[in-house]
Design a protein around this motif. Structure first.
Motif, mmCIF file in Angstrom:
data_model
loop_
_atom_site.group_PDB
_atom_site.id
_atom_site.type_symbol
_atom_site.label_atom_id
_atom_site.label_comp_id
_atom_site.label_asym_id
_atom_site.label_seq_id
_atom_site.Cartn_x
_atom_site.Cartn_y
_atom_site.Cartn_z
ATOM 1 N N MET A 1 0.735 -1.276 0.056
ATOM 2 C CA MET A 1 -0.028 -0.055 0.000
ATOM 3 C C MET A 1 0.829 1.172 -0.095
ATOM 4 O O MET A 1 1.675 1.279 0.928
ATOM 5 N N THR A 2 0.627 2.243 -1.045
ATOM 6 C CA THR A 2 1.287 3.393 -0.886
ATOM 7 C C THR A 2 0.546 4.378 -0.749
ATOM 8 O O THR A 2 -0.731 4.590 -1.301
ATOM 9 N N GLY A 3 0.887 5.272 0.251
ATOM 10 C CA GLY A 3 0.221 6.564 0.487
ATOM 11 C C GLY A 3 0.756 7.747 0.357
ATOM 12 O O GLY A 3 0.203 8.761 -0.088
ATOM 13 N N GLY A 4 2.004 7.865 0.410
ATOM 14 C CA GLY A 4 2.680 9.138 0.392
ATOM 15 C C GLY A 4 2.343 10.038 1.457
ATOM 16 O O GLY A 4 2.008 9.839 2.399
ATOM 17 N N PRO A 5 3.010 11.374 1.408
ATOM 18 C CA PRO A 5 2.899 12.279 2.113
ATOM 19 C C PRO A 5 1.492 12.897 2.408
ATOM 20 O O PRO A 5 1.111 13.363 3.324
ATOM 21 N N GLY A 6 1.029 12.930 1.244
ATOM 22 C CA GLY A 6 -0.552 13.425 1.245
ATOM 23 C C GLY A 6 -1.322 12.757 2.006
ATOM 24 O O GLY A 6 -2.287 13.040 2.903
ATOM 25 N N ALA A 7 -1.261 11.265 1.773
ATOM 26 C CA ALA A 7 -1.951 10.470 2.776
ATOM 27 C C ALA A 7 -1.881 10.651 4.123
ATOM 28 O O ALA A 7 -2.639 10.803 4.965
ATOM 29 N N LEU A 8 -0.744 10.676 4.519
ATOM 30 C CA LEU A 8 -0.185 10.905 6.059
ATOM 31 C C LEU A 8 -0.556 12.182 6.324
ATOM 32 O O LEU A 8 -1.402 12.017 7.703
ATOM 33 N N GLY A 9 -0.493 13.106 5.837
ATOM 34 C CA GLY A 9 -1.096 14.545 6.160
ATOM 35 C C GLY A 9 -2.606 14.398 6.424
ATOM 36 O O GLY A 9 -3.227 15.015 7.378
ATOM 37 N N ALA A 10 -3.425 13.924 5.215
ATOM 38 C CA ALA A 10 -4.717 13.685 5.557
ATOM 39 C C ALA A 10 -5.114 12.845 6.841
ATOM 40 O O ALA A 10 -6.084 13.130 7.445
ATOM 41 N N PHE A 11 -4.575 11.898 7.017
ATOM 42 C CA PHE A 11 -4.615 10.940 8.092
ATOM 43 C C PHE A 11 -4.336 11.676 9.657
ATOM 44 O O PHE A 11 -5.063 11.701 10.527
ATOM 45 N N GLN A 12 -3.395 12.313 9.413
ATOM 46 C CA GLN A 12 -2.895 13.249 10.795
ATOM 47 C C GLN A 12 -4.098 14.365 10.910
ATOM 48 O O GLN A 12 -4.647 14.617 12.159
ATOM 49 N N GLN A 13 -4.563 14.868 9.982
ATOM 50 C CA GLN A 13 -5.690 15.818 10.070
ATOM 51 C C GLN A 13 -7.037 15.295 10.428
ATOM 52 O O GLN A 13 -7.702 15.689 11.432
ATOM 53 N N TYR A 14 -7.352 14.015 10.021
ATOM 54 C CA TYR A 14 -8.413 13.388 10.544
ATOM 55 C C TYR A 14 -8.299 12.913 12.228
ATOM 56 O O TYR A 14 -9.221 13.077 13.025
ATOM 57 N N LEU A 15 -6.992 12.779 12.446
ATOM 58 C CA LEU A 15 -6.789 12.372 13.875
ATOM 59 C C LEU A 15 -6.825 13.562 14.843
ATOM 60 O O LEU A 15 -7.656 13.518 15.979
ATOM 61 N N LEU A 16 -6.454 14.736 14.469
ATOM 62 C CA LEU A 16 -6.322 15.740 15.025
ATOM 63 C C LEU A 16 -8.093 16.401 15.233
ATOM 64 O O LEU A 16 -8.375 16.705 16.508
ATOM 65 N N GLN A 17 -8.766 16.165 14.182
ATOM 66 C CA GLN A 17 -10.124 16.455 14.203
ATOM 67 C C GLN A 17 -10.803 15.411 15.150
ATOM 68 O O GLN A 17 -11.752 15.995 16.029
ATOM 69 N N ARG A 18 -10.648 14.323 14.984
ATOM 70 C CA ARG A 18 -11.240 13.430 15.995
ATOM 71 C C ARG A 18 -11.070 13.718 17.386
ATOM 72 O O ARG A 18 -11.638 13.465 18.072
ATOM 73 N N VAL A 19 -9.747 13.733 17.816
ATOM 74 C CA VAL A 19 -9.394 14.013 19.073
ATOM 75 C C VAL A 19 -10.306 15.390 19.699
ATOM 76 O O VAL A 19 -10.719 15.474 20.664
ATOM 77 N N GLY A 20 -10.119 16.470 18.847
ATOM 78 C CA GLY A 20 -10.620 17.660 19.085
ATOM 79 C C GLY A 20 -12.336 17.520 19.470
ATOM 80 O O GLY A 20 -12.652 18.079 20.281
ATOM 81 N N GLU A 21 -12.855 16.652 18.656
ATOM 82 C CA GLU A 21 -14.312 16.473 18.549
ATOM 83 C C GLU A 21 -14.625 15.784 19.929
ATOM 84 O O GLU A 21 -15.637 16.203 20.727
#
Length: 83
Positions: A1-21
């Motif tokens: 599975m290849t994700g690259g930096p874009g996928a990592l950034g999207a996942f990090q943003q998802y986690l930040l929003q999830r924790v914040g919510e």
């Protein structure tokens, strides 16, 4: 599975929003519980129509502050504001 930096950034943003919510949800629940335990005399001095909007605006401000703080602390890309 290849994700690259874009996928990592999207996942990090998802986690930040999830924790914040989750933090905001917990705060709202505690505040509502506290409001429900107030003595009836408190509602003679403050109208519920004044308290409820205050509660929601404070929770929104908490969400924004938390998101900005986490983004600054982690150096993540800035999350887009929730509607």
């Amino acid at each position: 599975m290849t994700g690259g930096p874009g996928a990592l950034g999207a996942f990090q943003q998802y986690l930040l929003q999830r924790v914040g919510e989750q933090v905001v949800l917990g705060a709202r629940r505690r505040l509502i519980r506290r409001m429900l335990r107030l003595p009836m005399a408190e509602y003679d001095h403050r109208r519920p129509a004044d308290l409820v909007p205050r509660l929601t605006s404070d929770a929104t401000m908490l969400r924004v502050a938390l998101a900005q703080g986490l983004v600054a602390a982690l150096g993540a890309p800035s999350p887009s504001p929730a509607p």
